[in-house]
Design an enzyme around this catalytic site. Structure first.
Site, short mmCIF file in Angstrom:
data_model
loop_
_atom_site.label_atom_id
_atom_site.label_comp_id
_atom_site.label_asym_id
_atom_site.label_seq_id
_atom_site.Cartn_x
_atom_site.Cartn_y
_atom_site.Cartn_z
N LYS A 41 -18.26 -2.54 -13.46
CA LYS A 41 -18.89 -1.22 -13.28
C LYS A 41 -17.29 -0.13 -13.57
CE LYS A 41 -18.48 1.86 -10.03
NZ LYS A 41 -18.15 3.21 -10.66
N CYS A 90 -0.82 3.09 -9.09
CA CYS A 90 -0.64 2.66 -7.90
C CYS A 90 0.77 1.93 -7.47
CB CYS A 90 -1.73 1.49 -7.42
SG CYS A 90 -1.65 0.07 -8.65
N GLU A 141 -0.43 8.52 -0.53
CA GLU A 141 -0.23 8.65 -1.99
C GLU A 141 -0.98 9.78 -3.00
OE1 GLU A 141 -1.60 4.80 -4.94
OE2 GLU A 141 -3.16 5.46 -3.42
N GLU A 179 -7.24 -4.86 -5.28
CA GLU A 179 -5.78 -4.24 -5.59
C GLU A 179 -5.89 -2.55 -5.24
OE1 GLU A 179 -3.41 -2.06 -7.14
OE2 GLU A 179 -4.13 -2.65 -9.04
N GLY A 185 -11.55 0.35 -0.68
CA GLY A 185 -11.43 -1.16 -0.40
C GLY A 185 -12.29 -1.56 0.92
N GLY A 226 -8.50 0.13 -6.66
CA GLY A 226 -8.96 1.73 -6.40
C GLY A 226 -8.18 2.01 -4.89
N SER A 227 -8.69 2.75 -4.19
CA SER A 227 -8.29 3.52 -3.22
C SER A 227 -8.58 2.62 -2.04
CB SER A 227 -8.93 4.74 -2.76
OG SER A 227 -10.05 4.54 -2.38
N THR A 228 -7.65 2.50 -1.21
CA THR A 228 -7.62 1.71 0.11
C THR A 228 -8.94 2.01 1.08
OG1 THR A 228 -5.15 1.57 0.51
CG2 THR A 228 -6.53 1.37 2.27
#
Length: 504
Positions: free
Chosen positions: A192, A302, A399, A268, A250, A245-247
C-alpha cells in the site's frame, strides 16, 4: 484510454501513460466499488490524475492473490536462484527507465529530478540487486548434538503474505527497501503506497510484469490509511506487516497485529535526530553535513538532523558558516537540474511546517535565515534556522518533517550527550570531531540506531537501519532485514537411536 490507465504530460512536454488501477494478480483493475483518490502536483497545486482507491474488499482480493502465489509459484515453490534472476531483471528495467521514474517522482512528490534519478532510483536499483544476491544464500545451520546418532539443522523459510505500507517521502526508495528482502526470502506482497504519492509504485508494477514475476507475487493497492491500511493490518490471512511512517500510526499497527492474528511487525518510525559539533571539528565540513542533514529531501526525512548542538567555543563561527550555506540552497522548480529543494509533498504538510515556524517565532526563538514560504505558488518553504531555542519548545521536541533547524550551544561533552539523548526518539544521530577518542566515546553514548561520525544522512544497502526507543522495531537493509521475512525452523533428525519402552 482504459479505466485503469491515463496519459499525463510532464513539465518537459513528454506525455507518458501511467496505470491508475489497483495492481492485483499482475493486472490493473478498478476498485470494486469504483472509489478513486486524487493525487496533486505539489509544485503547481494542480490535480495530476485520479487513481483507484482500495477498500476492504479490494484488499481481500489482493491478499487472496498473494496467498495463491505463495502456495503455488513463489515461496518454497520457486528456487532462490530463480528469484534472484527475476530481481536482477527488475533492477535492469528500473535502471533503463530511471529518467521517466525520476520525472514522475518530481510531478507526484516534488522531489528534484536530479536527486530522484541519481540518488533515490540509483540506490533503489542497488537495493534490489543487493537482495537478489541473497536470494539463494539465506541458509540455516547444521548443529551438532550430543551423540553420533542425531543431528539438528535449521531452515529459513518465508513467512508468507506480507502487507507493506510505505510513506510519501521516498516513494521509490521505500518501495525497494520493503520489496527487495521480501522477494529474496520468498514472501509474497500486498503493497500500500501513500495516497499522496501512488504513481511511481504503480509504474513499477509494469516492470514487475515485464520482468516476468508470476501473478500475485506483488500486488499494489493505493488507498487511504484509515480504509486500505486498516483492512490490510487487520487481515487474518496476512502473516506480517512492515510499515514506515509516523510513530502514532505505528502504534495503531501494533494494536491491529495484536487484535487480529498476532502477525509479525516491523516498524520504521519517526525521529528528532541530534547533530553534535565539537570544537575540534572541521567546521566547514560540519556545516556542509548539517546542511545536508536538514535540507535533503526538503527535510522530509525521518533521520533529519533537526537539532544541532554546537560547542560554545566555536558557536559564533559555526553559525556564520551555516547561515551562509543555507542561503545558497536553490529552492524551486524540481525539473531544474540545479534545484536542491523542491516543494513539500502536500498542502497539509506545507501548512504543518509553516505552523511550526510561526510557533517557534512566538515562543521566542530567533530566525537566522528563512522563516517562511518561498514564492506564491506551490508548497515551497525556505530552509530555516532557529537560534535561541530551549529544550521545551515544540520546534526542539517534535518532529517537523520540513527544512527547519534548531541550533543551541553546549559547554561540555557530557552536556552534549545529555541534550542529544533528551528525546523519545532514537533513529539517527551525528557527531563531528577530529578527536578519535571523543568520537568513540560519544558514538557509544548516543541512543540511536544509526550514528554518523563526521558525516550525516548517508546510508548503505548492506548496513542495517532502524531505531531505538519510539523510532521503531526491527532493522531494514543489510543481512539483518532477511530476518524480517523468514521463520526459522529447527529440525531434529534421528538416524540411529532406538527408543526402548518403557523408559522406567
Amino acid at each position: 484510454m482504459s479505466k485503469v490507465h491515463t496519459t499525463i504530460a510532464l513539465p518537459t512536454g513528454q506525455k507518458i501513460t501511467i496505470p491508475t488501477g489497483l495492481f492485483i494478480n499482475n493486472e490493473f483493475v478498478p476498485a470494486l466499488g469504483g472509489e478513486t483518490l486524487e493525487t496533486v502536483n505539489p509544485s503547481t497545486e494542480e490535480v495530476i490524475c485520479s487513481v483507484s482507491a482500495a477498500q476492504a474488499a479490494d484488499i481481500d482480493r489482493a491478499v487472496q492473490a498473494a496467498r495463491t502465489a505463495f502456495k503455488t509459484t513463489w515461496g518454497k515453490h520457486c528456487p532462490g536462484t530463480e528469484r534472484g534472476k527475476l530481481m536482477h531483471k527488475l533492477a535492469d528495467l528500473m535502471e533503463r527507465d530511471a529518467q521517466v521514474l525520476a520525472e514522475l517522482e518530481a510531478v507526484d512528490n516534488g522531489k528534484p529530478v536530479k536527486i530522484a534519478r541519481d540518488f533515490d532510483i540509483g540506490d533503489s536499483v542497488g537495493c534490489i540487486r543487493y537482495y537478489a544476491g541473497w536470494a539463494d544464500k539465506n541458509h540455516g545451520q547444521t548443529i551438532e548434538t550430543n551423540d553420533l546418532q542425531k543431528l539438528a539443522y535449521t531452515k529459513h523459510e518465508p513467512i508468507g503474505v506480507c502487507g507493506q505500507i510505505i510513506p510519501w517521502n521516498y516513494p521509490i526508495q521505500m518501495w525497494a527497501w520493503k520489496v527487495a528482502p521480501a522477494l529474496a526470502c520468498g514472501c509474497t506482497i500486498v503493497m500500500k503506497p501513500s495516497e499522496l504519492t501512488p504513481l511511481s509504485a504503480l509504474k513499477l508494477c509494469e516492470l514487475i510484469v515485464e520482468a516476468g514475476f508470476p501473478p500475485g507475487v506483488l500486488n499494489c493497492v493505493p488507498g487511504y490509511g484509515a480504509v486500505a491500511g486498516h483492512a490490510l493490518t487487520y487481515h487474518l490471512d496476512v502473516d506480517k506487516v512492515a510499515f514506515t511512517g509516523s510513530t502514532i500510526t505505528g502504534r495503531k499497527i501494533m494494536e491491529a497485529a495484536a487484535k487480529s492474528n498476532l502477525k509479525k511487525v516491523t516498524l520504521e518510525l519517526g525521529g528528532k535526530s541530534p547533530n553534535l559539533i565539537f570544537e575540534s571539528a572541521d567546521l566547514d565540513q560540519a556545516a556542509n553535513w548539517c546542511l545536508l542533514g536538514i535540507t535533503y529531501n526538503m527535510g522530509q526525512d525521518c533521520t533529519a538532523g533537526s537539532r544541532v548542538y554546537v560547542q560554545d567555543t566555536v558557536y559564533d563561527k559555526f553559525i556564520q558558516l551555516l547561515v551562509k550555506k543555507f542561503e545558497q540552497v536553490k529552492v524551486g522548480n524540481p525539473y531544474d537540474e540545479k534545484t536542491f529543494n523542491g516543494p513539500l509533498v502536500s498542502k497539509g504538510q506545507f501548512e504543518k511546517v509553516l505552523g511550526f515556524i510561526e510557533e517557534g517565532k512566538k515562543a521566542g526563538a530567533k530566525v537566522l535565515t528563512g522563516g517562511g514560504r518561498e514564492g506564491t505558488k506551490g508548497y515551497f518553504v525556505k530552509p530555516t534556522i532557529f537560534a535561541g531555542v530551549h529544550p521545551e519548545m515544540r520546534i526542539v521536541k517534535e518532529e517537523i518533517f520540513g527544512p527547519v533547524l534548531a541550533v543551541a550551544a553546549f559547554k561540555t561533552e557530557a552536556e552534549a550527550i545529555s541534550l542529544a539523548n533528551a528525546t523519545t526518539y532514537g533513529l539517527g544521530a551525528g557527531l563531528h570531531s577530529n578527536d578519535a577518542k571523543q568520537c568513540m566515546r560519544v558514538s557509544g553514548a548516543l541512543e540511536a540506531g544509526t550514528v554518523w561520525v563526521n558525516q550525516y544522512n548517508l546510508l548503505n544497502n548492506n548496513v542495517p537501519f532502524g531505531g531505538y526507543k519510539q523510532s521503531g522495531i526491527g532493522r531494514e537493509l543489510g543481512q539483518y532485514a532477511l530476518a524480517n521475512y523468514t521463520n526459522v525452523k529447527a529440525v531434529h533428525f534421528n538416524y540411529g537411536e532406538e527408543l526402548e519402552w518403557p523408559l522406567v
